[in-house]
Design a protein around this motif. Structure first.
Motif, PDB file in Angstrom:
ATOM      1  N   PRO A 134       0.835  -1.211   0.000  1.00 43.69           N
ATOM      2  CA  PRO A 134       0.000   0.000   0.000  1.00 43.69           C
ATOM      3  C   PRO A 134       0.869   1.260   0.000  1.00 43.69           C
ATOM      4  O   PRO A 134       1.888   1.323   0.683  1.00 43.69           O
ATOM      5  N   VAL A 135       0.441   2.246  -0.760  1.00 42.39           N
ATOM      6  CA  VAL A 135       1.085   3.561  -0.795  1.00 42.39           C
ATOM      7  C   VAL A 135      -0.028   4.583  -0.663  1.00 42.39           C
ATOM      8  O   VAL A 135      -0.978   4.574  -1.446  1.00 42.39           O
ATOM      9  N   THR A 136       0.062   5.454   0.348  1.00 41.87           N
ATOM     10  CA  THR A 136      -1.039   6.385   0.596  1.00 41.87           C
ATOM     11  C   THR A 136      -0.556   7.805   0.844  1.00 41.87           C
ATOM     12  O   THR A 136       0.544   8.039   1.337  1.00 41.87           O
ATOM     13  N   THR A 137      -1.433   8.761   0.495  1.00 51.58           N
ATOM     14  CA  THR A 137      -1.320  10.133   0.978  1.00 51.58           C
ATOM     15  C   THR A 137      -2.496  10.369   1.911  1.00 51.58           C
ATOM     16  O   THR A 137      -3.575   9.804   1.705  1.00 51.58           O
ATOM     17  N   HIS A 138      -2.300  11.202   2.930  1.00 52.06           N
ATOM     18  CA  HIS A 138      -3.324  11.305   3.975  1.00 52.06           C
ATOM     19  C   HIS A 138      -3.262  12.651   4.677  1.00 52.06           C
ATOM     20  O   HIS A 138      -2.284  13.398   4.547  1.00 52.06           O
ATOM     21  N   ALA A 139      -4.317  12.939   5.437  1.00 52.30           N
ATOM     22  CA  ALA A 139      -4.349  14.143   6.258  1.00 52.30           C
ATOM     23  C   ALA A 139      -3.858  13.859   7.671  1.00 52.30           C
ATOM     24  O   ALA A 139      -3.128  14.642   8.258  1.00 52.30           O
ATOM     25  N   MET A 140      -4.279  12.716   8.229  1.00 55.59           N
ATOM     26  CA  MET A 140      -3.876  12.382   9.596  1.00 55.59           C
ATOM     27  C   MET A 140      -3.976  10.889   9.891  1.00 55.59           C
ATOM     28  O   MET A 140      -3.694  10.454  10.994  1.00 55.59           O
ATOM     29  N   SER A 141      -4.343  10.080   8.904  1.00 48.02           N
ATOM     30  CA  SER A 141      -4.650   8.665   9.161  1.00 48.02           C
ATOM     31  C   SER A 141      -3.548   7.701   8.744  1.00 48.02           C
ATOM     32  O   SER A 141      -3.711   6.491   8.887  1.00 48.02           O
ATOM     33  N   GLY A 142      -2.446   8.184   8.209  1.00 47.80           N
ATOM     34  CA  GLY A 142      -1.378   7.288   7.796  1.00 47.80           C
ATOM     35  C   GLY A 142      -1.854   6.329   6.710  1.00 47.80           C
ATOM     36  O   GLY A 142      -2.471   6.729   5.728  1.00 47.80           O
ATOM     37  N   LEU A 143      -1.581   5.050   6.912  1.00 42.41           N
ATOM     38  CA  LEU A 143      -2.064   4.025   5.991  1.00 42.41           C
ATOM     39  C   LEU A 143      -3.536   3.720   6.212  1.00 42.41           C
ATOM     40  O   LEU A 143      -4.154   3.032   5.395  1.00 42.41           O
ATOM     41  N   GLY A 144      -4.099   4.231   7.309  1.00 32.22           N
ATOM     42  CA  GLY A 144      -5.493   3.935   7.602  1.00 32.22           C
ATOM     43  C   GLY A 144      -5.716   2.434   7.675  1.00 32.22           C
ATOM     44  O   GLY A 144      -4.898   1.690   8.215  1.00 32.22           O
ATOM     45  N   ARG A 145      -6.808   1.972   7.079  1.00 35.44           N
ATOM     46  CA  ARG A 145      -7.140   0.548   7.067  1.00 35.44           C
ATOM     47  C   ARG A 145      -6.662  -0.131   5.786  1.00 35.44           C
ATOM     48  O   ARG A 145      -7.036  -1.278   5.517  1.00 35.44           O
ATOM     49  N   ALA A 146      -5.818   0.546   5.014  1.00 31.14           N
ATOM     50  CA  ALA A 146      -5.386  -0.014   3.735  1.00 31.14           C
ATOM     51  C   ALA A 146      -4.754  -1.397   3.867  1.00 31.14           C
ATOM     52  O   ALA A 146      -5.115  -2.312   3.102  1.00 31.14           O
ATOM     53  N   PRO A 147      -3.823  -1.642   4.813  1.00 38.70           N
ATOM     54  CA  PRO A 147      -3.224  -2.980   4.878  1.00 38.70           C
ATOM     55  C   PRO A 147      -4.244  -4.084   5.123  1.00 38.70           C
ATOM     56  O   PRO A 147      -4.222  -5.127   4.453  1.00 38.70           O
ATOM     57  N   GLU A 148      -5.164  -3.880   6.056  1.00 37.44           N
ATOM     58  CA  GLU A 148      -6.134  -4.940   6.340  1.00 37.44           C
ATOM     59  C   GLU A 148      -7.145  -5.100   5.207  1.00 37.44           C
ATOM     60  O   GLU A 148      -7.581  -6.220   4.912  1.00 37.44           O
ATOM     61  N   ILE A 149      -7.509  -3.993   4.568  1.00 31.60           N
ATOM     62  CA  ILE A 149      -8.455  -4.080   3.454  1.00 31.60           C
ATOM     63  C   ILE A 149      -7.831  -4.837   2.292  1.00 31.60           C
ATOM     64  O   ILE A 149      -8.436  -5.751   1.721  1.00 31.60           O
ATOM     65  N   TYR A 150      -6.593  -4.510   1.934  1.00 29.46           N
ATOM     66  CA  TYR A 150      -5.955  -5.204   0.827  1.00 29.46           C
ATOM     67  C   TYR A 150      -5.677  -6.665   1.181  1.00 29.46           C
ATOM     68  O   TYR A 150      -5.772  -7.543   0.316  1.00 29.46           O
TER      69      TYR A 150
END
Length: 226
Positions: free
Chosen positions: A173-189
């Motif tokens: 995962p590669v993300t841009t964000h305001a304050m959530s970092g990777l968010g739930r991207a790792p678990e979702i993917y």
């Protein structure tokens, strides 16, 4: 960051958009078009690379320009944050690029995009993708790049991950964000990319993307991609 039950102020702070297109140095390039260009993988694989068993890396990205969150306010971006980040990655590695285009483009206005994203999350929507999905048979590593909207990648990233064959590949995962970092991207993917191995991702705050070259370089080196 909390999910959809955030206050309106917190919810608006959760959305950082990316750009709508990309041409990466060191990657396949389009021959025509405006600054929002796309590149597609070549038909014949290039030479082997030690980065992955197959020797090839694909960067698949979704990015949005227009009005974006910017340090608590709003700023109109001609080039979205995710595109800027992707260009940095492309400056350092050889890769193929696939642009994920929404069949129904997201609004230019920030608040309208926030509202649409909340509807899509609540309904567990899979937004349609306008362009054909790529054949991943030649790739060992796939970078899935997007903004983080309300703690998650945009729902169109699930459309993509469920629509291609990621089995046996490394997904980063590669993300841009305001304050959530990777968010739930790792678990979702990990859940939707059946048979893939999800590795440690890269998260960069949207407002600071242009200053993140060292962070990108370190992450790529740690993943043995550079």
């Amino acid at each position: 960051m909390p999910g959809p039950l955030l206050s309106r102020r917190s919810l608006l702070g959760a959305l950082v958009g990316g750009g709508s297109a990309l041409a990466l140095a060191g990657c396949s390039r389009p021959t025509t078009g405006s600054p929002t260009m796309t590149a597609t993988p070549p038909a014949t694989p290039s030479g082997p690379s030690p980065a992955t068993p197959s020797g090839r890396v694909l960067l698949a990205y979704f990015s949005r320009h227009g009005e974006n969150y910017w340090y608590g306010g709003r700023r109109t971006l001609q080039v979205g944050n995710t595109e800027v980040l992707a260009r940095m990655i492309g400056d350092q590695i050889g890769c193929d690029v696939h642009r994920i285009e929404a069949a129904e483009p997201y609004p230019a206005g920030y608040d309208d995009t926030v509202a649409r994203n909340v509807r899509e999350q609540e309904a567990d929507t899979r937004p349609a993708i306008a362009n054909a999905l790529p054949d991943l048979s030649a790739y060992g590593t796939v970078l899935l790049a997007s903004p983080i909207w309300n703690v998650q990648p945009p729902m169109i990233m699930r459309t993509f991950a469920e629509g291609v064959d990621l089995a046996g590949r490394v997904v980063l995962p590669v993300t841009t964000h305001a304050m959530s970092g990777l968010g739930r991207a790792p678990e979702i993917y990990a859940a939707v990319a059946r048979g893939a191995r999800t590795g440690e991702g890269l998260a960069v705050r949207g407002e600071r993307v242009s200053e993140s070259a060292d962070q990108v370089r370190s992450w790529l080196a740690a993943r043995e991609l550079a």
